[in-house]
Design a protein around this motif. Sequence first.
Motif, PDB file in Angstrom:
ATOM      1  N   ALA A  74      27.302  31.481 -67.339  1.00 61.78           N
ATOM      2  CA  ALA A  74      27.287  30.592 -66.179  1.00 61.78           C
ATOM      3  C   ALA A  74      28.478  29.639 -66.194  1.00 61.78           C
ATOM      4  CB  ALA A  74      25.987  29.804 -66.138  1.00 61.78           C
ATOM      5  N   SER A  75      28.826  29.132 -67.374  1.00 57.49           N
ATOM      6  CA  SER A  75      29.975  28.229 -67.439  1.00 57.49           C
ATOM      7  C   SER A  75      31.277  28.970 -67.147  1.00 57.49           C
ATOM      8  CB  SER A  75      30.044  27.536 -68.799  1.00 57.49           C
ATOM      9  OG  SER A  75      30.290  28.465 -69.821  1.00 57.49           O
ATOM     10  N   PHE A  76      31.405  30.202 -67.618  1.00 56.31           N
ATOM     11  CA  PHE A  76      32.606  30.981 -67.315  1.00 56.31           C
ATOM     12  C   PHE A  76      32.688  31.285 -65.820  1.00 56.31           C
ATOM     13  CE2 PHE A  76      34.667  35.139 -66.737  1.00 56.31           C
ATOM     14  CZ  PHE A  76      35.941  34.807 -67.171  1.00 56.31           C
ATOM     15  N   ALA A  77      31.575  31.680 -65.228  1.00 52.84           N
ATOM     16  CA  ALA A  77      31.560  31.973 -63.793  1.00 52.84           C
ATOM     17  C   ALA A  77      31.893  30.726 -62.982  1.00 52.84           C
ATOM     18  CB  ALA A  77      30.208  32.531 -63.386  1.00 52.84           C
ATOM     19  N   ALA A  78      31.362  29.586 -63.399  1.00 54.38           N
ATOM     20  CA  ALA A  78      31.656  28.341 -62.686  1.00 54.38           C
ATOM     21  C   ALA A  78      33.141  27.992 -62.773  1.00 54.38           C
ATOM     22  CB  ALA A  78      30.816  27.203 -63.251  1.00 54.38           C
ATOM     23  N   GLU A  79      33.741  28.188 -63.940  1.00 54.52           N
ATOM     24  CA  GLU A  79      35.179  27.926 -64.094  1.00 54.52           C
ATOM     25  C   GLU A  79      36.002  28.818 -63.176  1.00 54.52           C
ATOM     26  OE1 GLU A  79      36.429  28.294 -68.136  1.00 54.52           O
ATOM     27  OE2 GLU A  79      34.870  26.946 -68.856  1.00 54.52           O
ATOM     28  N   VAL A  80      35.665  30.088 -63.128  1.00 46.95           N
ATOM     29  CA  VAL A  80      36.414  31.034 -62.302  1.00 46.95           C
ATOM     30  C   VAL A  80      36.239  30.696 -60.822  1.00 46.95           C
ATOM     31  CG1 VAL A  80      36.577  33.453 -61.598  1.00 46.95           C
ATOM     32  CG2 VAL A  80      36.390  32.874 -64.010  1.00 46.95           C
ATOM     33  N   ILE A  81      35.015  30.415 -60.405  1.00 47.17           N
ATOM     34  CA  ILE A  81      34.766  30.126 -58.994  1.00 47.17           C
ATOM     35  C   ILE A  81      35.435  28.809 -58.575  1.00 47.17           C
ATOM     36  CG2 ILE A  81      32.943  29.522 -57.369  1.00 47.17           C
ATOM     37  CD1 ILE A  81      31.193  31.612 -58.872  1.00 47.17           C
ATOM     38  N   GLU A  82      35.427  27.818 -59.454  1.00 43.49           N
ATOM     39  CA  GLU A  82      36.099  26.550 -59.131  1.00 43.49           C
ATOM     40  C   GLU A  82      37.606  26.698 -59.048  1.00 43.49           C
ATOM     41  OE1 GLU A  82      34.857  23.779 -62.081  1.00 43.49           O
ATOM     42  OE2 GLU A  82      32.826  23.613 -61.266  1.00 43.49           O
ATOM     43  N   ALA A  83      38.175  27.604 -59.814  1.00 45.97           N
ATOM     44  CA  ALA A  83      39.622  27.774 -59.834  1.00 45.97           C
ATOM     45  C   ALA A  83      40.136  28.634 -58.681  1.00 45.97           C
ATOM     46  CB  ALA A  83      40.070  28.367 -61.168  1.00 45.97           C
ATOM     47  N   MET A  84      39.286  29.412 -58.073  1.00 44.53           N
ATOM     48  CA  MET A  84      39.728  30.326 -57.009  1.00 44.53           C
ATOM     49  C   MET A  84      40.356  29.631 -55.809  1.00 44.53           C
ATOM     50  SD  MET A  84      37.107  33.451 -56.767  1.00 44.53           S
ATOM     51  CE  MET A  84      36.986  34.650 -58.059  1.00 44.53           C
ATOM     52  N   PRO A  85      39.768  28.561 -55.265  1.00 45.78           N
ATOM     53  CA  PRO A  85      40.413  27.930 -54.099  1.00 45.78           C
ATOM     54  C   PRO A  85      41.819  27.401 -54.393  1.00 45.78           C
ATOM     55  CG  PRO A  85      38.161  27.179 -54.300  1.00 45.78           C
ATOM     56  CD  PRO A  85      38.474  27.977 -55.534  1.00 45.78           C
ATOM     57  N   ARG A  86      42.042  26.959 -55.624  1.00 43.89           N
ATOM     58  CA  ARG A  86      43.378  26.469 -55.967  1.00 43.89           C
ATOM     59  C   ARG A  86      44.399  27.587 -56.049  1.00 43.89           C
ATOM     60  NH1 ARG A  86      40.307  23.452 -59.964  1.00 43.89           N
ATOM     61  NH2 ARG A  86      40.964  25.033 -61.456  1.00 43.89           N
ATOM     62  N   MET A  87      43.934  28.801 -56.346  1.00 49.85           N
ATOM     63  CA  MET A  87      44.837  29.946 -56.498  1.00 49.85           C
ATOM     64  C   MET A  87      45.181  30.587 -55.167  1.00 49.85           C
ATOM     65  SD  MET A  87      45.722  30.305 -59.519  1.00 49.85           S
ATOM     66  CE  MET A  87      45.436  28.943 -60.604  1.00 49.85           C
ATOM     67  N   LEU A  88      44.335  30.438 -54.188  1.00 48.30           N
ATOM     68  CA  LEU A  88      44.591  31.084 -52.894  1.00 48.30           C
ATOM     69  C   LEU A  88      45.475  30.277 -52.056  1.00 48.30           C
ATOM     70  CD1 LEU A  88      41.009  32.364 -52.090  1.00 48.30           C
ATOM     71  CD2 LEU A  88      42.899  33.643 -53.055  1.00 48.30           C
TER      72      LEU A  88
END
Length: 88
Positions: A74-88
């Motif tokens: 869950a913590s890994f998924a949260a990190e990835v999902i939080e970082a996605m808007p910054r990458m797009l």
Amino acid sequence: MELSQVVDWTREALGLALVLGGPILAVVLIVALIMGAAQTMTQLHEPTVGFAPRLIAAGAAVLLVLPWILSRMASFAAEVIEAMPRML
């Protein structure tokens, strides 16, 4: 999204899979070694005698480490999902 970020996330996901699967595989390996030695000493080479304890040990290990596995995932998924808007 940059290719380097995708490679980093993939590397982290593979590392996480190894870390999460390690304890379960270690338990099964130890039980398999013990059962193999017991089967050799008793000269009982029935496949189901070795399979059943490994299956039970794997199930018990999964139940014991499941909360830890879920929190790490869950913590890994949260990190990835939080970082996605910054990458797009």
